[in-house]
Write a protein that holds these residues in place. Structure first.
Motif, PDB file in Angstrom:
ATOM      1  N   ASN A 287       0.800  -1.063  -0.215  1.00  0.00           N
ATOM      2  CA  ASN A 287      -0.690  -0.484  -0.059  1.00  0.00           C
ATOM      3  C   ASN A 287       1.139   1.391   0.122  1.00  0.00           C
ATOM      4  OD1 ASN A 287       1.082   0.047   3.051  1.00  0.00           O
ATOM      5  ND2 ASN A 287      -0.945  -0.460   4.034  1.00  0.00           N
TER       6      ASN A 287
ATOM      7  N   ARG B 290       5.385  -3.785  21.245  1.00  0.00           N
ATOM      8  CA  ARG B 290       4.552  -3.500  22.682  1.00  0.00           C
ATOM      9  C   ARG B 290       4.867  -4.827  23.243  1.00  0.00           C
ATOM     10  NH1 ARG B 290      -0.493  -1.467  22.368  1.00  0.00           N
ATOM     11  NH2 ARG B 290       0.599   0.268  23.434  1.00  0.00           N
TER      12      ARG B 290
ATOM     13  N   GLY C   1      -4.706  -9.005  16.636  1.00  0.00           N
ATOM     14  CA  GLY C   1      -6.226  -9.066  16.513  1.00  0.00           C
ATOM     15  C   GLY C   1      -5.752  -8.119  14.993  1.00  0.00           C
ATOM     16  N   GLY C   2      -4.804  -7.326  15.290  1.00  0.00           N
ATOM     17  CA  GLY C   2      -4.658  -6.102  14.294  1.00  0.00           C
ATOM     18  C   GLY C   2      -3.624  -6.264  12.541  1.00  0.00           C
ATOM     19  N   ASP C   3      -3.602  -5.187  11.667  1.00  0.00           N
ATOM     20  CA  ASP C   3      -3.107  -5.678  10.380  1.00  0.00           C
ATOM     21  C   ASP C   3      -1.904  -6.443  10.703  1.00  0.00           C
ATOM     22  OD1 ASP C   3      -5.252  -5.037   9.058  1.00  0.00           O
ATOM     23  OD2 ASP C   3      -4.866  -2.987   8.980  1.00  0.00           O
TER      24      ASP C   3
ATOM     25  N   GLU D  36      -1.131 -10.447   9.012  1.00  0.00           N
ATOM     26  CA  GLU D  36      -0.202  -9.780   8.326  1.00  0.00           C
ATOM     27  C   GLU D  36       0.944 -10.900   8.231  1.00  0.00           C
ATOM     28  OE1 GLU D  36       1.344  -5.910   5.642  1.00  0.00           O
ATOM     29  OE2 GLU D  36       2.603  -6.279   6.904  1.00  0.00           O
TER      30      GLU D  36
ATOM     31  N   ARG E  29      -7.565 -10.850  22.119  1.00  0.00           N
ATOM     32  CA  ARG E  29      -8.617 -11.170  23.169  1.00  0.00           C
ATOM     33  C   ARG E  29      -9.529 -10.959  23.405  1.00  0.00           C
ATOM     34  NH1 ARG E  29      -5.491  -5.559  24.693  1.00  0.00           N
ATOM     35  NH2 ARG E  29      -6.011  -3.860  23.562  1.00  0.00           N
TER      36      ARG E  29
ATOM     37  N   MET F 239      -7.761  -8.050   5.224  1.00  0.00           N
ATOM     38  CA  MET F 239      -6.804  -8.750   6.046  1.00  0.00           C
ATOM     39  C   MET F 239      -7.518 -10.000   6.627  1.00  0.00           C
ATOM     40  SD  MET F 239      -3.706  -8.691   5.768  1.00  0.00           S
ATOM     41  CE  MET F 239      -2.326  -7.682   4.630  1.00  0.00           C
TER      42      MET F 239
ATOM     43  N   PHE G 205       1.820  -9.526  18.105  1.00  0.00           N
ATOM     44  CA  PHE G 205       1.901  -8.340  17.154  1.00  0.00           C
ATOM     45  C   PHE G 205       1.181  -7.651  17.795  1.00  0.00           C
ATOM     46  CE2 PHE G 205       3.935 -11.328  14.173  1.00  0.00           C
ATOM     47  CZ  PHE G 205       5.143 -10.382  13.875  1.00  0.00           C
ATOM     48  N   ILE G 206       1.435  -6.929  19.023  1.00  0.00           N
ATOM     49  CA  ILE G 206      -0.022  -6.777  19.974  1.00  0.00           C
ATOM     50  C   ILE G 206      -0.063  -4.908  19.830  1.00  0.00           C
ATOM     51  CG2 ILE G 206      -0.241  -8.833  21.399  1.00  0.00           C
ATOM     52  CD1 ILE G 206       0.719  -7.041  23.311  1.00  0.00           C
ATOM     53  N   GLY G 207       0.808  -4.177  19.120  1.00  0.00           N
ATOM     54  CA  GLY G 207       1.119  -2.821  18.995  1.00  0.00           C
ATOM     55  C   GLY G 207       2.139  -2.204  19.320  1.00  0.00           C
ATOM     56  N   HIS G 208       2.315  -1.384  19.535  1.00  0.00           N
ATOM     57  CA  HIS G 208       3.744  -0.354  19.641  1.00  0.00           C
ATOM     58  C   HIS G 208       3.573   0.413  20.857  1.00  0.00           C
ATOM     59  CE1 HIS G 208       3.802  -2.107  15.910  1.00  0.00           C
ATOM     60  NE2 HIS G 208       4.821  -2.248  15.694  1.00  0.00           N
TER      61      HIS G 208
ATOM     62  N   ILE H 202      -2.291   7.177  15.741  1.00  0.00           N
ATOM     63  CA  ILE H 202      -3.155   6.945  14.920  1.00  0.00           C
ATOM     64  C   ILE H 202      -2.904   5.860  13.296  1.00  0.00           C
ATOM     65  CG2 ILE H 202      -5.711   7.779  13.426  1.00  0.00           C
ATOM     66  CD1 ILE H 202      -5.533  10.282  16.000  1.00  0.00           C
TER      67      ILE H 202
ATOM     68  N   ARG I 108      -0.418   5.471  12.020  1.00  0.00           N
ATOM     69  CA  ARG I 108       1.078   4.581  11.220  1.00  0.00           C
ATOM     70  C   ARG I 108       1.120   4.236  10.118  1.00  0.00           C
ATOM     71  NH1 ARG I 108      -0.081   2.218  16.922  1.00  0.00           N
ATOM     72  NH2 ARG I 108      -2.054   1.958  16.076  1.00  0.00           N
ATOM     73  N   GLN I 109       1.091   4.564   8.995  1.00  0.00           N
ATOM     74  CA  GLN I 109       1.462   3.950   7.394  1.00  0.00           C
ATOM     75  C   GLN I 109       2.923   4.765   7.074  1.00  0.00           C
ATOM     76  OE1 GLN I 109      -1.221   1.494   6.112  1.00  0.00           O
ATOM     77  NE2 GLN I 109      -1.162   1.893   8.264  1.00  0.00           N
TER      78      GLN I 109
HETATM   79  P1  NAP Z   1      -2.919  -2.223  16.627  1.00  0.00           P
HETATM   80  O1  NAP Z   1      -3.899  -2.088  15.181  1.00  0.00           O
HETATM   81  O2  NAP Z   1      -3.360  -1.414  17.667  1.00  0.00           O
HETATM   82  O3  NAP Z   1      -3.524  -3.808  16.693  1.00  0.00           O
HETATM   83  C1  NAP Z   1      -2.960  -4.667  17.964  1.00  0.00           C
HETATM   84  C2  NAP Z   1      -3.368  -5.479  18.300  1.00  0.00           C
HETATM   85  O4  NAP Z   1      -3.165  -5.845  19.485  1.00  0.00           O
HETATM   86  C3  NAP Z   1      -4.930  -4.964  18.868  1.00  0.00           C
HETATM   87  O5  NAP Z   1      -5.828  -6.475  18.144  1.00  0.00           O
HETATM   88  C4  NAP Z   1      -5.512  -5.263  20.318  1.00  0.00           C
HETATM   89  O6  NAP Z   1      -6.147  -6.387  20.914  1.00  0.00           O
HETATM   90  C5  NAP Z   1      -4.102  -6.815  20.483  1.00  0.00           C
HETATM   91  N1  NAP Z   1      -3.549  -6.105  21.714  1.00  0.00           N
HETATM   92  C6  NAP Z   1      -2.932  -5.084  22.749  1.00  0.00           C
HETATM   93  N2  NAP Z   1      -2.591  -4.677  23.554  1.00  0.00           N
HETATM   94  C7  NAP Z   1      -2.550  -6.169  23.996  1.00  0.00           C
HETATM   95  C8  NAP Z   1      -2.262  -7.035  25.075  1.00  0.00           C
HETATM   96  N3  NAP Z   1      -1.714  -6.371  26.274  1.00  0.00           N
HETATM   97  N4  NAP Z   1      -2.142  -8.629  25.105  1.00  0.00           N
HETATM   98  C9  NAP Z   1      -3.236  -9.567  24.315  1.00  0.00           C
HETATM   99  N5  NAP Z   1      -3.548  -8.333  22.835  1.00  0.00           N
HETATM  100  C10 NAP Z   1      -3.633  -7.073  22.980  1.00  0.00           C
HETATM  101  O7  NAP Z   1      -1.757  -2.272  16.037  1.00  0.00           O
HETATM  102  P2  NAP Z   1      -0.844  -3.106  15.157  1.00  0.00           P
HETATM  103  O8  NAP Z   1      -1.732  -4.070  14.018  1.00  0.00           O
HETATM  104  O9  NAP Z   1       0.627  -3.415  14.757  1.00  0.00           O
HETATM  105  O10 NAP Z   1      -1.073  -1.935  13.950  1.00  0.00           O
HETATM  106  C11 NAP Z   1      -0.606  -0.913  14.184  1.00  0.00           C
HETATM  107  C12 NAP Z   1      -1.087   0.059  12.560  1.00  0.00           C
HETATM  108  O11 NAP Z   1      -0.131   0.192  11.420  1.00  0.00           O
HETATM  109  C13 NAP Z   1      -3.057  -0.229  12.389  1.00  0.00           C
HETATM  110  O12 NAP Z   1      -2.898   1.550  11.785  1.00  0.00           O
HETATM  111  C14 NAP Z   1      -3.044  -1.011  10.995  1.00  0.00           C
HETATM  112  O13 NAP Z   1      -3.216  -0.380  10.085  1.00  0.00           O
HETATM  113  C15 NAP Z   1      -0.999  -0.553  10.005  1.00  0.00           C
HETATM  114  N6  NAP Z   1      -0.813  -1.624   9.758  1.00  0.00           N
HETATM  115  C16 NAP Z   1      -1.279  -1.899   8.164  1.00  0.00           C
HETATM  116  C17 NAP Z   1      -0.304  -3.142   7.105  1.00  0.00           C
HETATM  117  C18 NAP Z   1      -1.172  -2.705   6.147  1.00  0.00           C
HETATM  118  O14 NAP Z   1      -2.033  -2.036   5.998  1.00  0.00           O
HETATM  119  N7  NAP Z   1      -0.468  -3.567   5.797  1.00  0.00           N
HETATM  120  C19 NAP Z   1      -0.562  -3.655   8.011  1.00  0.00           C
HETATM  121  C20 NAP Z   1       0.748  -3.767   9.583  1.00  0.00           C
HETATM  122  C21 NAP Z   1      -0.133  -2.659  10.133  1.00  0.00           C
HETATM  123  P3  NAP Z   1      -8.017  -5.637  20.501  1.00  0.00           P
HETATM  124  O15 NAP Z   1      -8.030  -5.402  18.710  1.00  0.00           O
HETATM  125  O16 NAP Z   1      -8.657  -5.433  21.361  1.00  0.00           O
HETATM  126  O17 NAP Z   1      -7.183  -3.634  21.243  1.00  0.00           O
END
Ligand code: NAP
Length: 317
Positions: free
Chosen positions: A48, A115, A151-153, A157, A174, A184, A235-238, A280, A282-283
């Protein structure tokens, strides 16, 4: 070393800032940091980022951006900034090697780090089955079982990438619905190698020499169980890499640096862009856009400072 523009961080935000500052003839210095190229280098395929009809590897994208900035006069320094004094200009940055870099302006593009789960076994088994980068380590799990948490991207991915190697993949999430984008979700939900463990959290990563399993707890039933696996990929965020500026720059409650819409921090001459600011979007493309803005602002800031200095000189003369 004294530079007009020092960029801390070398992901898409930092490298785009470097490109713009270099093309403004400011010969910026990019301090590449712990992870040259930034987090995008851990993404296998970027589908993307505008301009690439075929997907491009994250490492290749970052490397191309760096070469483009260097072509126009940016310079790189393989170092980590361990101390930043932003109390007066020029700002003083200290590297892990003990070198001092003086900077008329600083662009902070330090990004964010994965994280952690913060559960027993996670640190002890790091690199012995616990990994935060499927692209880097997936190959080592050929013919083995894997678990992804989140459960995120990123989770989906990276999980989809892991299915190239593992015999089966469990995604522990969770909740009972995913945060990831629809495309995805569809790919993961229809992949025959993937099974979801819904409403569940990891309580422990189990293993002596290497990972052998995880203990999960179902949040709805409170039941716990052991899932056997050879690898765990959280992969639970950053978490934003802003600790270096603690007490000097304002952050929100999660530690993200606060800037105005022109990428200016509260310290004149210090700008910030990318994942260290943005929780928000993060691309790569938004980080690149912010890096561009920060560099343009730094360029205007320097021009204004030059103008004011000349004006003061002529008044004094
Ligand atoms: P994210 O969207 O913040 O998702 C984090 C996931 O981890 C969520 O499902 C969250 O659960 C879970 N989580 C958070 N803390 C937790 C904990 N302590 N224990 C268990 N689960 C936990 O992070 P991300 O997936 O790294 O994505 C970050 C950004 O990058 C997003 O905007 C995403 O769209 C973007 N991204 C885009 C692409 C792509 O377009 N190709 C690829 C990768 C990332 P909940 O859902 O319950 O909150």
């Amino acid at each position: 070393m004294h530079r007009k523009v020092v960029i801390i961080g070398s992901g898409p935000a930092g490298l785009t800032a470097a490109l713009y500052a270099a093309r403004a003839n400011l010969e910026p210095l990019i301090v590449r940091g712990l992870q040259p190229g930034g987090l995008i280098t851990t993404t296998n395929e970027v589908e993307n980022y505008p301009g690439f009809i075929e997907s491009i590897g994250g490492y290749d994208l970052a490397n191309t951006m760096e070469q483009q900035a260097i072509k126009f006069g940016a310079e790189t320094l393989d170092a980590i900034i361990t101390h930043a004094d932003l109390s007066e200009r020029p700002f003083t940055l200290t590297t892990d090697g003990g070198a001092t870099v003086l900077a008329d302006t600083v662009i902070i593009a330090t990004g964010a780090s994965p994280r952690k789960l913060n559960v027993p076994g996670e640190d002890a088994l790091a690199n012995r089955g616990v990994s935060y980068c499927a692209t880097c380590d997936g190959f080592f799990f050929r013919g083995k079982r894997g678990v992804v948490v989140g459960g995120g991207d990123s989770a989906l991915e990276e999980g989809l990438f892991l299915t190239r190697f593992v015999t089966e993949l469990v995604i522990v999430h969770r909740r009972d619905s995913l945060r990831a984008s629809a495309i995805m979700q569809e790919r993961a939900l229809t992949n025959p190698k993937i099974r979801f463990e819904w409403d569940s959290v990891v309580e422990e990563i189990v293993g002596e020499e290497k990972v052998t399993g995880i203990r999960v707890r179902n949040l709805k039933t409170d039941a716990t169980k052991l899932i056997e696996t050879d690898g765990v990929f959280p992969f639970i965020g950053h978490v934003p890499n802003s600790q270096l500026f603690a007490g000097q720059l304002a952050t929100d409650e999660s530690g993200y640096l606060i800037t105005d819409h022109r990428r200016r921090t509260g310290v004149p001459g210090v700008f910030a862009a990318g994942d260290v600011v943005d929780h928000i979007y993060r691309q790569a493309v938004t980080a690149a856009g912010e890096g561009c803005q920060a560099a343009m602002e730094a360029t205007w800031f320097l021009a204004e400072q030059e103008f004011l200095a000349k004006q003061a000189e002529s008044v004094a003369a």
